[in-house]
Design an enzyme around this catalytic site. Structure first.
Site, PDB file in Angstrom:
ATOM      1  N   CYS A 121       0.818  -1.226   0.000  1.00 42.05           N
ATOM      2  CA  CYS A 121       0.000   0.000   0.000  1.00 42.05           C
ATOM      3  C   CYS A 121       0.843   1.263   0.000  1.00 42.05           C
ATOM      4  O   CYS A 121       0.318   2.364  -0.185  1.00 42.05           O
ATOM      5  CB  CYS A 121      -0.953  -0.007   1.180  1.00 42.05           C
ATOM      6  SG  CYS A 121      -1.949  -1.495   1.249  1.00 42.05           S
ATOM      7  N   HIS A 261      -3.533   6.925   1.151  1.00 40.13           N
ATOM      8  CA  HIS A 261      -3.937   5.568   0.781  1.00 40.13           C
ATOM      9  C   HIS A 261      -5.317   5.291   1.380  1.00 40.13           C
ATOM     10  O   HIS A 261      -5.564   5.591   2.546  1.00 40.13           O
ATOM     11  CB  HIS A 261      -2.897   4.573   1.300  1.00 40.13           C
ATOM     12  CG  HIS A 261      -3.391   3.155   1.317  1.00 40.13           C
ATOM     13  ND1 HIS A 261      -4.014   2.578   0.233  1.00 40.13           N
ATOM     14  CD2 HIS A 261      -3.376   2.211   2.306  1.00 40.13           C
ATOM     15  CE1 HIS A 261      -4.348   1.335   0.548  1.00 40.13           C
ATOM     16  NE2 HIS A 261      -3.977   1.093   1.792  1.00 40.13           N
ATOM     17  N   ASN A 292     -10.464  -0.860  -0.651  1.00 42.78           N
ATOM     18  CA  ASN A 292      -9.016  -0.655  -0.479  1.00 42.78           C
ATOM     19  C   ASN A 292      -8.277  -1.393  -1.603  1.00 42.78           C
ATOM     20  O   ASN A 292      -8.206  -2.616  -1.605  1.00 42.78           O
ATOM     21  CB  ASN A 292      -8.618  -1.182   0.911  1.00 42.78           C
ATOM     22  CG  ASN A 292      -7.122  -1.120   1.187  1.00 42.78           C
ATOM     23  OD1 ASN A 292      -6.309  -1.042   0.276  1.00 42.78           O
ATOM     24  ND2 ASN A 292      -6.777  -1.184   2.455  1.00 42.78           N
TER      25      ASN A 292
HETATM   26  O1  UT7 Z   1      -4.233  -1.264   3.257  1.00 47.00           O
HETATM   27  C1  UT7 Z   1      -3.243  -1.834   4.036  1.00 47.00           C
HETATM   28  C2  UT7 Z   1      -3.258  -1.265   5.396  1.00 47.00           C
HETATM   29  N1  UT7 Z   1      -4.416  -1.745   6.081  1.00 47.00           N
HETATM   30  C3  UT7 Z   1      -5.027  -1.000   6.972  1.00 47.00           C
HETATM   31  O2  UT7 Z   1      -4.620   0.114   7.190  1.00 47.00           O
HETATM   32  C4  UT7 Z   1      -6.155  -1.608   7.741  1.00 47.00           C
HETATM   33  C5  UT7 Z   1      -6.062  -1.226   9.188  1.00 47.00           C
HETATM   34  N2  UT7 Z   1      -7.055  -1.852  10.024  1.00 47.00           N
HETATM   35  C6  UT7 Z   1      -8.364  -1.625   9.944  1.00 47.00           C
HETATM   36  O3  UT7 Z   1      -8.813  -0.918   9.075  1.00 47.00           O
HETATM   37  C7  UT7 Z   1      -9.258  -2.188  11.015  1.00 47.00           C
HETATM   38  O4  UT7 Z   1      -8.469  -2.795  12.024  1.00 47.00           O
HETATM   39  C8  UT7 Z   1     -10.294  -3.224  10.489  1.00 47.00           C
HETATM   40  C9  UT7 Z   1     -11.351  -2.487   9.662  1.00 47.00           C
HETATM   41  C10 UT7 Z   1      -9.608  -4.267   9.646  1.00 47.00           C
HETATM   42  C11 UT7 Z   1     -11.018  -3.868  11.664  1.00 47.00           C
HETATM   43  O5  UT7 Z   1     -11.642  -2.883  12.444  1.00 47.00           O
HETATM   44  P1  UT7 Z   1     -11.385  -2.813  14.020  1.00 47.00           P
HETATM   45  O6  UT7 Z   1     -12.157  -1.676  14.513  1.00 47.00           O
HETATM   46  O7  UT7 Z   1      -9.908  -2.808  14.258  1.00 47.00           O
HETATM   47  O8  UT7 Z   1     -12.009  -4.180  14.495  1.00 47.00           O
HETATM   48  P2  UT7 Z   1     -11.507  -5.155  15.646  1.00 47.00           P
HETATM   49  O9  UT7 Z   1     -10.674  -6.211  15.052  1.00 47.00           O
HETATM   50  O10 UT7 Z   1     -10.945  -4.342  16.776  1.00 47.00           O
HETATM   51  O11 UT7 Z   1     -12.863  -5.773  16.146  1.00 47.00           O
HETATM   52  C12 UT7 Z   1     -13.834  -4.962  16.832  1.00 47.00           C
HETATM   53  C13 UT7 Z   1     -15.075  -5.797  17.083  1.00 47.00           C
HETATM   54  C14 UT7 Z   1     -14.806  -7.137  17.765  1.00 47.00           C
HETATM   55  O12 UT7 Z   1     -15.939  -7.411  18.585  1.00 47.00           O
HETATM   56  P3  UT7 Z   1     -15.935  -7.096  20.158  1.00 47.00           P
HETATM   57  O13 UT7 Z   1     -14.762  -7.885  20.701  1.00 47.00           O
HETATM   58  O14 UT7 Z   1     -15.729  -5.627  20.271  1.00 47.00           O
HETATM   59  O15 UT7 Z   1     -17.271  -7.579  20.613  1.00 47.00           O
HETATM   60  C15 UT7 Z   1     -14.761  -8.116  16.623  1.00 47.00           C
HETATM   61  O16 UT7 Z   1     -15.139  -9.410  17.022  1.00 47.00           O
HETATM   62  O17 UT7 Z   1     -15.697  -6.121  15.830  1.00 47.00           O
HETATM   63  C16 UT7 Z   1     -15.777  -7.548  15.680  1.00 47.00           C
HETATM   64  N3  UT7 Z   1     -15.458  -7.870  14.301  1.00 47.00           N
HETATM   65  C17 UT7 Z   1     -16.379  -7.911  13.332  1.00 47.00           C
HETATM   66  N4  UT7 Z   1     -17.705  -7.755  13.369  1.00 47.00           N
HETATM   67  C18 UT7 Z   1     -18.368  -7.852  12.215  1.00 47.00           C
HETATM   68  C19 UT7 Z   1     -14.237  -8.090  13.751  1.00 47.00           C
HETATM   69  N5  UT7 Z   1     -14.359  -8.271  12.418  1.00 47.00           N
HETATM   70  C20 UT7 Z   1     -15.667  -8.170  12.140  1.00 47.00           C
HETATM   71  C21 UT7 Z   1     -16.410  -8.259  10.957  1.00 47.00           C
HETATM   72  N6  UT7 Z   1     -17.742  -8.097  11.031  1.00 47.00           N
HETATM   73  N7  UT7 Z   1     -15.823  -8.477   9.767  1.00 47.00           N
END
Ligand code: UT7
Length: 336
Positions: A121, A261, A292
């Site tokens: 990226c 990005h 993305n």
């Molecule tokens: O392009 C290359 C560089 N990439 C990036 O810059 C991506 C960087 N990361 C992100 O954009 C984010 O970390 C994600 C969008 C990938 C994930 O978002 P997040 O806010 O970091 O989610 P998380 O992993 O902290 O999960 C938060 C909550 C959890 O539930 P609880 O524990 O709060 O109840 C997860 O179980 O969301 C839940 N969760 C989901 N729920 C529905 C995790 N993945 C999903 C999902 N759908 N796909």
């Protein structure tokens, strides 16, 4: 000692922009089933309403050639005048030869050297920095930089951490020599100790061993420690952006657009807060409708701002790429 002839140093500028938008629009509802997610969660956490995927019969070479051709036409330069073609991609399905040589052949760029870079990226600003160096040093007059990805081929649609985020597309800049600087210095870096934060796994060697032992054929897929990457980007990229502005002799008040990005709209929000842009600075939000697209996201996002009339030729834009590596690069560009 006999001297080697000196070449005068010169500046470079972006003179053409071209993009290929993947034709298949994939709404959140289409992908939430296998990952037990929802349209609402994806929109709240990333901003993504839909992503664009290329159909099975369109390759990254097809997309790259289309974007590259459009950049050449935009600049009014024939492919025969290209000195170098740099393709930034992590989704070319061949270890060798590079995607760039296939693009070189298809474009008819008979005099161009061609190679790929792998900086995920961060790849587009990395490649733009390289192009600037080639032109400044006199190695090449015209350099075509293409960011292209078909990440739908490399995403595990049952992986909750990645299935909703990645997309397909291509974007290209044509750079040429200029009397005045059309780019600021590239601020770049990497931290390979964090290579496991985003990785395409298993390796081809591991897949071969797995196949020998089980007869099961697997394919490498992107894996991401989302929170780790998120915190790294939000925590580190403001300073990288400041350094890129400073290197160009500018402040956040001097630019017209911020084109980061398109990783996650919440990362963009955090960077905008940290950089304290005036209201007048236009912020690229192409992720909402495109997803993305890794190396392709910056030119695709800039194209959207141009098409919508939010930026115009001659404006200054701050660009920053960040991701797998963990690698990053930022630079100020003058919009072609
Ligand atoms: O392009 C290359 C560089 N990439 C990036 O810059 C991506 C960087 N990361 C992100 O954009 C984010 O970390 C994600 C969008 C990938 C994930 O978002 P997040 O806010 O970091 O989610 P998380 O992993 O902290 O999960 C938060 C909550 C959890 O539930 P609880 O524990 O709060 O109840 C997860 O179980 O969301 C839940 N969760 C989901 N729920 C529905 C995790 N993945 C999903 C999902 N759908 N796909």
């Amino acid at each position: 000692m006999t001297n080697i002839a000196a070449r005068p140093l010169r500046h470079s500028e972006i003179i053409g922009l071209g993009v290929h938008r993947a034709s298949r629009i994939v709404l959140n509802d289409e992908i939430v089933g296998p990952i037990d997610s929802s349209d609402q969660w994806i929109q709240e956490r990333t901003g993504i309403k839909q992503r664009t995927w290329a159909p099975a019969d369109i390759s990254i070479i097809d997309m790259a050639v289309d974007a590259g051709n459009k950049a050449l036409v935009h600049a009014g330069i024939s492919a025969e005048r290209l000195g170098t073609i740099i393709v930034s991609t992590i989704s070319h399905p061949y270890q060798t030869p590079s995607a760039a040589v296939l693009v070189q052949d298809r474009l008819g760029a008979r005099h161009a050297g061609a190679f790929d870079i792998s900086a995920a990226c961060a790849g587009f600003p990395y490649a733009v920095g390289l192009a600037n160096g080639l032109i400044s040093s006199g190695e090449s007059d015209y350099v075509l930089v293409i960011g292209v990805e078909k990440l739908s081929d490399w995403t595990d649609m049952s992986d909750r951490g990645t299935a909703f985020i990645f997309a397909d597309g291509a974007g290209a800049f044509l750079l040429g020599p200029s009397a005045v600087p059309g780019l600021g210095a590239t601020i770049w870096g990497a931290d390979g100790s964090e290579f496991e934060a985003i990785v395409m796994q298993p390796s081809l060697i591991e897949l071969r061993e797995h196949f020998k032992q089980t007869g099961e054929l697997q394919f490498p897929k992107l894996r991401m420690q989302g929170q780790k990457v998120f915190k790294w980007a939000v925590g580190g990229m403001v300073e990288v952006c400041h350094r890129a502005l400073e290197a160009a002799g500018l402040t956040p008040d001097d630019i017209q657009a911020f084109v980061p990005h398109q990783a996650n709209n919440r990362i963009t929000d955090a960077l905008v807060r940290g950089l304290k842009f005036p209201e007048s600075v236009v912020i690229a939000r192409d992720i909402i409708l495109t997803g993305n697209t890794s190396a392709a996201s910056i030119p695709l996002a800039l194209d959207t701002l141009l098409r919508e009339g939010q930026v115009k030729s001659g404006d200054l834009a701050l660009t920053v790429g960040f991701g797998a590596g963990l690698a990053y690069a930022a630079q100020v560009i003058r919009v072609p």
